[in-house]
Motif scaffolding. Structure first.
Motif, PDB file in Angstrom:
ATOM      1  N   GLU A  50      66.145  25.776 112.440  1.00  0.00           N
ATOM      2  CA  GLU A  50      66.254  25.008 113.120  1.00  0.00           C
ATOM      3  C   GLU A  50      66.152  23.729 112.458  1.00  0.00           C
ATOM      4  O   GLU A  50      65.117  24.116 111.236  1.00  0.00           O
ATOM      5  CB  GLU A  50      65.149  25.248 114.351  1.00  0.00           C
ATOM      6  CG  GLU A  50      65.757  25.849 115.229  1.00  0.00           C
ATOM      7  CD  GLU A  50      64.370  26.488 116.162  1.00  0.00           C
ATOM      8  OE1 GLU A  50      63.515  25.440 116.131  1.00  0.00           O
ATOM      9  OE2 GLU A  50      64.790  27.784 116.588  1.00  0.00           O
ATOM     10  N   LEU A  51      66.041  22.604 112.994  1.00  0.00           N
ATOM     11  CA  LEU A  51      65.775  21.592 111.495  1.00  0.00           C
ATOM     12  C   LEU A  51      64.506  20.452 112.210  1.00  0.00           C
ATOM     13  O   LEU A  51      64.254  20.683 113.433  1.00  0.00           O
ATOM     14  CB  LEU A  51      66.717  20.067 111.600  1.00  0.00           C
ATOM     15  CG  LEU A  51      66.917  19.388 110.428  1.00  0.00           C
ATOM     16  CD1 LEU A  51      66.126  19.418 109.274  1.00  0.00           C
ATOM     17  CD2 LEU A  51      67.918  17.945 111.150  1.00  0.00           C
ATOM     18  N   VAL A  52      63.485  20.844 111.300  1.00  0.00           N
ATOM     19  CA  VAL A  52      62.244  20.439 112.250  1.00  0.00           C
ATOM     20  C   VAL A  52      62.107  18.563 112.013  1.00  0.00           C
ATOM     21  O   VAL A  52      61.390  17.661 112.537  1.00  0.00           O
ATOM     22  CB  VAL A  52      60.953  21.251 111.308  1.00  0.00           C
ATOM     23  CG1 VAL A  52      59.791  20.429 112.154  1.00  0.00           C
ATOM     24  CG2 VAL A  52      60.722  22.392 111.413  1.00  0.00           C
ATOM     25  N   ALA A  53      62.246  18.359 110.591  1.00  0.00           N
ATOM     26  CA  ALA A  53      61.935  17.391 110.237  1.00  0.00           C
ATOM     27  C   ALA A  53      63.527  16.355 109.123  1.00  0.00           C
ATOM     28  O   ALA A  53      63.918  17.930 108.293  1.00  0.00           O
ATOM     29  CB  ALA A  53      60.669  17.004 109.668  1.00  0.00           C
ATOM     30  N   GLY A  54      63.475  15.006 108.692  1.00  0.00           N
ATOM     31  CA  GLY A  54      65.091  14.791 107.775  1.00  0.00           C
ATOM     32  C   GLY A  54      65.770  14.983 108.593  1.00  0.00           C
ATOM     33  O   GLY A  54      66.330  15.474 109.627  1.00  0.00           O
ATOM     34  N   GLU A  55      67.035  14.613 107.795  1.00  0.00           N
ATOM     35  CA  GLU A  55      67.946  15.409 108.580  1.00  0.00           C
ATOM     36  C   GLU A  55      68.509  15.956 107.561  1.00  0.00           C
ATOM     37  O   GLU A  55      69.435  16.406 106.030  1.00  0.00           O
ATOM     38  CB  GLU A  55      69.081  13.301 107.877  1.00  0.00           C
ATOM     39  CG  GLU A  55      69.989  13.234 108.559  1.00  0.00           C
ATOM     40  CD  GLU A  55      70.496  11.428 108.358  1.00  0.00           C
ATOM     41  OE1 GLU A  55      72.265  11.263 108.811  1.00  0.00           O
ATOM     42  OE2 GLU A  55      69.785  10.692 108.339  1.00  0.00           O
ATOM     43  N   VAL A  87      63.929  17.805 103.161  1.00  0.00           N
ATOM     44  CA  VAL A  87      63.511  18.666 104.972  1.00  0.00           C
ATOM     45  C   VAL A  87      63.024  19.648 104.961  1.00  0.00           C
ATOM     46  O   VAL A  87      61.934  20.021 104.343  1.00  0.00           O
ATOM     47  CB  VAL A  87      65.253  19.004 105.080  1.00  0.00           C
ATOM     48  CG1 VAL A  87      65.971  17.724 105.238  1.00  0.00           C
ATOM     49  CG2 VAL A  87      65.735  19.830 104.616  1.00  0.00           C
ATOM     50  N   CYS A  88      62.723  19.299 106.121  1.00  0.00           N
ATOM     51  CA  CYS A  88      61.692  20.571 106.702  1.00  0.00           C
ATOM     52  C   CYS A  88      62.691  21.829 107.813  1.00  0.00           C
ATOM     53  O   CYS A  88      63.309  20.942 108.627  1.00  0.00           O
ATOM     54  CB  CYS A  88      60.393  20.545 107.256  1.00  0.00           C
ATOM     55  SG  CYS A  88      59.066  21.936 107.851  1.00  0.00           S
ATOM     56  N   ILE A  89      63.408  22.560 107.520  1.00  0.00           N
ATOM     57  CA  ILE A  89      63.742  24.002 108.299  1.00  0.00           C
ATOM     58  C   ILE A  89      62.703  24.704 108.871  1.00  0.00           C
ATOM     59  O   ILE A  89      61.403  25.020 108.458  1.00  0.00           O
ATOM     60  CB  ILE A  89      64.852  24.180 107.563  1.00  0.00           C
ATOM     61  CG1 ILE A  89      64.797  25.162 106.247  1.00  0.00           C
ATOM     62  CG2 ILE A  89      65.185  23.205 106.858  1.00  0.00           C
ATOM     63  CD1 ILE A  89      65.957  25.767 105.758  1.00  0.00           C
ATOM     64  N   LYS A  90      63.554  25.870 109.803  1.00  0.00           N
ATOM     65  CA  LYS A  90      63.364  26.634 110.211  1.00  0.00           C
ATOM     66  C   LYS A  90      63.755  28.110 110.434  1.00  0.00           C
ATOM     67  O   LYS A  90      64.998  27.959 110.716  1.00  0.00           O
ATOM     68  CB  LYS A  90      61.954  27.010 111.517  1.00  0.00           C
ATOM     69  CG  LYS A  90      61.437  27.725 111.740  1.00  0.00           C
ATOM     70  CD  LYS A  90      61.025  27.896 113.558  1.00  0.00           C
ATOM     71  CE  LYS A  90      60.187  27.019 113.779  1.00  0.00           C
ATOM     72  NZ  LYS A  90      59.162  26.857 115.023  1.00  0.00           N
ATOM     73  N   ALA A  91      63.811  29.031 108.948  1.00  0.00           N
ATOM     74  CA  ALA A  91      64.522  29.700 109.174  1.00  0.00           C
ATOM     75  C   ALA A  91      63.992  31.703 108.966  1.00  0.00           C
ATOM     76  O   ALA A  91      63.373  31.187 107.915  1.00  0.00           O
ATOM     77  CB  ALA A  91      65.603  29.389 107.856  1.00  0.00           C
ATOM     78  N   ALA A  92      65.386  32.271 108.718  1.00  0.00           N
ATOM     79  CA  ALA A  92      64.191  33.597 109.118  1.00  0.00           C
ATOM     80  C   ALA A  92      64.805  33.851 107.754  1.00  0.00           C
ATOM     81  O   ALA A  92      65.896  33.066 106.966  1.00  0.00           O
ATOM     82  CB  ALA A  92      65.180  34.054 109.383  1.00  0.00           C
ATOM     83  N   THR A  93      63.476  34.679 106.910  1.00  0.00           N
ATOM     84  CA  THR A  93      64.236  34.762 105.608  1.00  0.00           C
ATOM     85  C   THR A  93      63.544  36.562 105.397  1.00  0.00           C
ATOM     86  O   THR A  93      62.657  37.249 106.668  1.00  0.00           O
ATOM     87  CB  THR A  93      63.146  34.568 104.465  1.00  0.00           C
ATOM     88  OG1 THR A  93      61.893  33.815 104.851  1.00  0.00           O
ATOM     89  CG2 THR A  93      63.417  33.014 104.046  1.00  0.00           C
TER      90      THR A  93
END
Length: 339
Positions: A50-55, A87-93
């Protein structure tokens, strides 16, 4: 696009740099961050974020790894997106996705190609720097005139000769295989980025090994077998190598396995054919390859370490057989999904 940008993963707090030409996924793995993934090609959906901030720039908006529901919820594929600015993302690790060998870009020159079957060919490249990878992994190839990278598994093992060897099946109307089979000549140069993939040989496992291959899934399974032999793993355990073919002329793998010490003793080759005309054409095992595991393996399935690569229906059937029908622990099952 900037030469490099910063990416922050809100989910685990990691921060890494994406250099020009990289996707978010490749940038993360190059930095040693274990973003979840499998195919690296837009097909499996294992690297959703998911894209939290940025492009971001979406390199393949129609990638099958994203459903319409995913798109409506604002999800993207890390393997098909590049950040435009920080950017800031939300990704599973997860720890198991942290690469043991960091992938790197280099050039590779085609040395030769030789036929294995009527539609599978061996391509041998010499890279500009090194051939450092784990048995069962794959690389991303950048081919002249082809948009986007193509993922192909290595058939050999790491070596000081800088050799990367691939067994590749011709795909009808496939742009990548058209260039490989019909356009590339010895001496031509391509881009090579790797290694990738988490379905590599687990040398610490004490169990007998089962490899199941179909089509060009032959390559990573031969690499697994070669790696097991080179590591001395077959001195005290068995390796069962199943190859599922449509017709008798599609059967392959025995030539490569015969070169390994222990063939016929520790190494057992079990080809299975699903389509044939009569008993005179094929007298070996028949049907779907996953159905032969129960008949051919002498011990209960949970006592083996499984590796497999091939068409999606084959890998799906194997997952159901092993996990649902026989309770094989997921930690003993290793495969990368490709579509």
């Amino acid at each position: 696009m900037n030469d490099f940008v910063n990416i922050k993963n809100q989910k685990d707090g990691s921060v890494f740099v994406q250099h020009l030409g990289d996707t978010i996924l490749r940038a993360a793995l190059r930095a040693g961050v274990g973003l979840t993934y499998e195919c690296n090609s837009g097909g499996c959906g294992g690297c959703k974020f998911e894209l939290v901030a940025g492009e971001v720039e979406n390199l393949w908006p129609e990638a099958p790894g994203l459903s319409e529901r995913d798109k409506k919820r604002g999800r993207y594929l890390a393997c098909q997106c590049s950040a435009i600015g920080d950017v800031c993302i939300k990704a599973a690790t997860a720890a198991e996705y942290i690469p043991q060998i960091l992938p790197k870009r280099q050039h590779a020159v085609l040395m030769e190609s030789t036929e294995i079957t009527h539609d599978i060919r061996e391509f041998r490249f010499i890279a500009s720097e090194e051939a450092n990878f784990l048995p069962g992994q794959y690389a991303m190839l950048d081919l002249p005139g082809v948009k986007g990278s193509r993922a192909y598994s290595m058939a050999n093992i790491a070596n000081e000769q800088r050799e990367w060897c691939f067994y590749i099946r011709r795909v009808p109307h496939g742009q990548g295989t058209h260039v490989l089979f019909d356009c590339l000549a010895a001496g031509d140069q391509i881009g090579l980025d790797g290694p990738y993939g988490v379905a590599y040989l687990r040398t610490g496992s004490p169990r007998d090994i089962v490899c199941v291959a179909g089509g060009s899934g032959l390559a990573p399974m031969i690499s697994i077998a070669r790696g097991a032999a080179a590591a001395g793993m077959l001195n005290n355990r068995n390796l069962y190598f199943f190859y599922g073919a449509r017709t008798p002329r599609d059967v392959c793998g025995e030539v490569q396995l015969r070169e390994l010490p222990g063939y016929g003793e520790a190494i057992h080759f079990i080809p299975v054919v699903s389509l044939f005309k009569d008993a005179g054409e094929w007298s070996g095992r028949t049907g779907y390859v996953h159905d032969s595991l129960i008949e051919a393996l002498p011990k209960p399935l949970p006592e083996y370490e499984f590796y497999f690569a091939g068409p999606p229906p084959m890998t799906q059937a194997l997952q159901e057989l092993l996990m649902l029908d026989h309770g094989v622990p997921f930690t003993q099952i290793h495969f990368d999904r490709f579509f």
